[in-house]
Design a protein around this motif. Structure first.
Motif, PDB file in Angstrom:
ATOM      1  N   ARG A  65      64.675  -6.008   7.738  1.00  0.00           N
ATOM      2  CA  ARG A  65      65.178  -7.103   6.915  1.00  0.00           C
ATOM      3  C   ARG A  65      65.979  -6.621   5.712  1.00  0.00           C
ATOM      4  O   ARG A  65      66.980  -7.219   5.341  1.00  0.00           O
TER       5      ARG A  65
ATOM      6  N   GLN B 205      63.154 -10.119  12.388  1.00  0.00           N
ATOM      7  CA  GLN B 205      62.615 -10.576  11.119  1.00  0.00           C
ATOM      8  C   GLN B 205      61.148 -10.247  10.998  1.00  0.00           C
ATOM      9  O   GLN B 205      60.632  -9.929   9.947  1.00  0.00           O
TER      10      GLN B 205
ATOM     11  N   ASP C 153      67.414 -21.035   9.290  1.00  0.00           N
ATOM     12  CA  ASP C 153      65.975 -21.171   9.559  1.00  0.00           C
ATOM     13  C   ASP C 153      65.600 -22.642   9.750  1.00  0.00           C
ATOM     14  O   ASP C 153      64.864 -22.998  10.674  1.00  0.00           O
TER      15      ASP C 153
ATOM     16  N   PHE D 240      64.197 -13.220   2.911  1.00  0.00           N
ATOM     17  CA  PHE D 240      63.864 -11.797   2.817  1.00  0.00           C
ATOM     18  C   PHE D 240      63.797 -11.412   1.353  1.00  0.00           C
ATOM     19  O   PHE D 240      64.492 -11.983   0.521  1.00  0.00           O
TER      20      PHE D 240
END
Length: 695
Positions: free
Chosen positions: A519, A586, A652, A684
């Motif tokens: 990430r 991720q 997302d 992140f």
């Protein structure tokens, strides 16, 4: 008796002429044993110091690798806890209302003690409006819990109550009905999870499950649960539709002991591991230590790094214990052999030179004695060269002009150059072209006696025009009067250590399971792509992928099969994107892809549907055919965000909408999605100064 008889020297006593001839050799010849002794001891000391330095550097590399493994393992362990809570949220989303028996059956199927040791339990805390408090209490009492009550008592704008908590043993019963929202530390984490729609980790607390014995620091992980079928894309919607929180209480000592025993059973005998709440390292912030009562010593290796999980930072401090440090302090057999052989040979050669001098003085008038002395000196030189050639490091001597006068076989091997060609060449010519000028300057400083020694690491240039890294120790050779005679140098090949350091750097920026960028590296590349996109006024795209059906594979076939599936998914993704694109894991079963040069949004949608088709293909793992689907959210700069966090947040959110639409669905983010500062939850975290941070 004649005058000549009177002045004749007694038999056996040297004449004045012979004393004069012998005296002409004394100034330098008498010092030769000391020069040889000093030179031999200096070489022995340099070899020993260099060996000790290499041993400590190897130990340092081992320490850093162990630190990286602990950091990555703990990060994965916490991510697994978050995945459990996401499953609870999915349970409520699928069923709307979840009964106590359904919740117990779900938690029992997780087999926490076997797969997630250290988790105190999995629970659900319901959000209760003041007007509904009495009805909620009565409903739970009607289930057979006649003494159920929401604690602590008092009037509040929002009530919460732990209504489900499994396993429902005597320790967890102590928390039944507790209003976690009434306590500031828990409330901060619950509010963050609620408003940001992601898992949140609390600060240090004392769990309600604690008793008077074996009190441990604790923390909780929360994941919001919203009403099924209701939108939660905006802050207002999330505030209105919150049903409660799935959460896990964790006792820090139990968690870390199980984690270390399972993953690093022997590490705690060599390294001390501390975890502090927040960014400070103080006794008050310490949540766990594997070595109570110890502190890092002056000779200890230590490293402090930041681990951010669920939006909350922890500081990890690791330092070596005496059992680890003694590896660098202990003299090995090789050390004793080197010191004994080097010192013994140096003394032997010095003594031999002294004997040869005395012999030379006695036989200066005899040619055969002079020849014998010459042979003895030649043998001494050969023995000294033997010391050179048996060393595993390169040793060389130069004159005052920097020309190599003597070198051992290891140097010829190291530079891939015949020894005959090496002798007489300029030492600086063997330094890497980019560093030759600074090398020439260092040599001038030594010869000018601005410094008496040099210790550095630099690149060297072989005869076949290849390069390697070497650790140089150089010293000026002087006679007894302080006049420079030349230079002696020792070079140790450190290429393998450099490669080991590069590997550690690679592991810090790549996912250990799939080899994909991690990430921290992904966020860095997105940031660079945004700068170029803004400068060139062009678009870029983000794809947020979440695998559907992956958890059942893990539960049914084990983590080994799950790992193979994740590696195969990574391989398929890499095989269907461009070289300029970046795919990142991720965490868990989520992947993110950066498309820095996007011709049009249609291209991004076409790529997403291609990847969905690729992922949908069966996986032949361990003799079993497995299947997955994927939900993909798409975001385009600048339509769906202007910063890294905005784009990832939009992608997302779109992925979760695609997941609600059904398996293998692709969904663009909402047009002109403006995310306020309060809503911008970083997907992140950036890297900490000494260790990678996690989001």
């Amino acid at each position: 008796m004649t005058n000549s008889d009177q002045t004749a020297s007694p038999p056996g006593r040297p004449t004045a002429a012979s004393r004069s001839r012998r005296g002409s050799l004394t100034p330098w010849f008498s010092r030769l044993p000391w020069i040889i002794l000093g030179f031999g001891l200096a070489i022995t000391a340099l070899l020993w110091v260099n060996g000790r330095h290499q041993q400590r550097e190897m130990l340092r590399a081992d320490f850093r690798m162990q630190v990286a493994k602990v950091h990555a393992g703990l990060e994965t362990r916490l991510q697994a806890n978050e995945q459990i809570l996401r499953g609870v949220a999915g349970l409520f989303a699928a069923n709307g209302q979840v009964t106590r028996d359904q919740f117990r059956a779900y938690v029992t199927s997780l087999r926490l003690a076997e797969h997630y040791p250290g988790i105190r339990g999995v629970g659900f805390a319901r959000r209760i409006d003041p007007a509904d408090l009495a009805a909620q209490v009565a409903a739970i009492q009607a289930e057979g819990f006649s003494d159920f009550a929401v604690s602590p008592a008092g009037e509040r704008a929002i009530y919460t109550a732990i209504v489900y908590l499994e396993p429902f043993d005597w320790r967890n019963r102590r928390a039944f009905g507790y209003d976690m929202f009434s306590e500031p530390v828990r409330r901060e984490a619950m509010t963050r999870a609620w408003e940001e729609d992601r898992a949140a980790l609390s600060g240090r607390v004392q769990l309600r499950q604690e008793t008077a014995r074996d009190v441990q620091a604790g923390f909780l992980i929360y994941s919001p649960v919203y009403r099924a079928g209701q939108p939660n894309e905006t802050l207002a919607q999330r505030r209105a539709n919150l049903l409660g929180w799935a959460y896990s209480p964790l006792r820090m000592t139990d968690l870390m002991q199980s984690f270390l025993q399972r993953n690093f059973p022997e590490l705690t005998e060599r390294l001390a591991i501390e975890i502090h709440d927040g960014r400070l390292v103080t006794p008050a912030t310490r949540m766990f230590t594997s070595a109570p009562g110890t502190e890092p010593r002056a000779q200890s290796f230590q490293q402090t790094g930041l681990l951010t999980q669920g939006g909350h930072p922890w500081t990890l401090r690791l330092y070596s214990l005496p059992a680890f440090d003694r590896q660098a302090q202990r003299l090995t057999d090789a050390d004793w052999i080197l010191l004994g052989a080097g010192g013994g040979l140096s003394v032997s050669l010095a003594l031999l030179a002294w004997i040869l001098i005395r012999t030379h003085r006695r036989v200066t008038e005899a040619l055969h004695e002079q020849a014998r002395t010459h042979r003895a000196l030649l043998e001494a030189q050969q023995r000294l060269q033997l010391i050179f050639d048996t060393s595993d490091v390169a040793i060389f001597l130069t004159d005052l002009e920097g020309r190599i006068l003597q070198a051992n076989a290891r140097m010829a091997e190291m530079f891939r150059c015949p020894l005959g060609t090496l002798i007489g060449s300029d030492y600086v010519d063997h330094i890497h072209p980019a560093e030759r000028e600074i090398g020439r300057q260092r040599m001038r400083e030594l010869l000018a006696r601005q410094t008496t020694e040099v210790k550095l690491e630099r690149r060297y240039w072989r005869a076949d025009e290849s390069e390697f890294w070497g650790q140089l120790g150089g010293r000026l050779i002087q006679d007894a009067d302080g006049h420079p005679l030349g230079l002696v140098g020792v070079i140790a090949d450190t290429t393998q250590r450099k490669k080991a350091e590069a590997k550690i750097q690679y592991l810090a920026h790549h996912d250990y399971l799939t080899g994909l960028p991690n990430r921290a590296l992904f966020v860095e590349r997105v940031g660079q792509a945004l700068v170029l996109a803004q400068r060139n006024q062009r678009q870029l795209g983000i794809l947020f992928l979440d695998l559907n059906g992956f958890k059942p594979i893990n539960d049914r076939h084990g983590h080994q099969a799950g790992d193979k599936v994740l590696r195969e998914v990574a391989k398929r993704l890499r095989g269907h994107i461009r070289a300029s694109d970046t795919v990142c894991r991720q965490g868990g079963d989520e992947f993110v892809i950066l498309v820095p040069e996007l011709p049009s949004p249609d291209h991004l949608e076409h790529l997403a549907r291609t990847l969905a088709t690729v992922i949908d293909r069966p996986y032949e793992i361990m003799g079993v055919s497995l299947s997955l689907t994927v939900s993909i959210g798409l975001a385009v700069y600048p339509d769906h965000g202007l910063t890294v966090d905005e784009l990832l947040h939009s992608a997302d959110a779109a992925m979760y909408q695609a997941k609600r639409d059904g398996p293998s669905r692709v969904r663009f983010a909402a047009p002109n999605a403006a995310v306020s500062d309060q809503d911008q939850a970083p997907v992140f975290g950036g890297p900490s100064p000494e260790a990678s941070a996690t989001g």
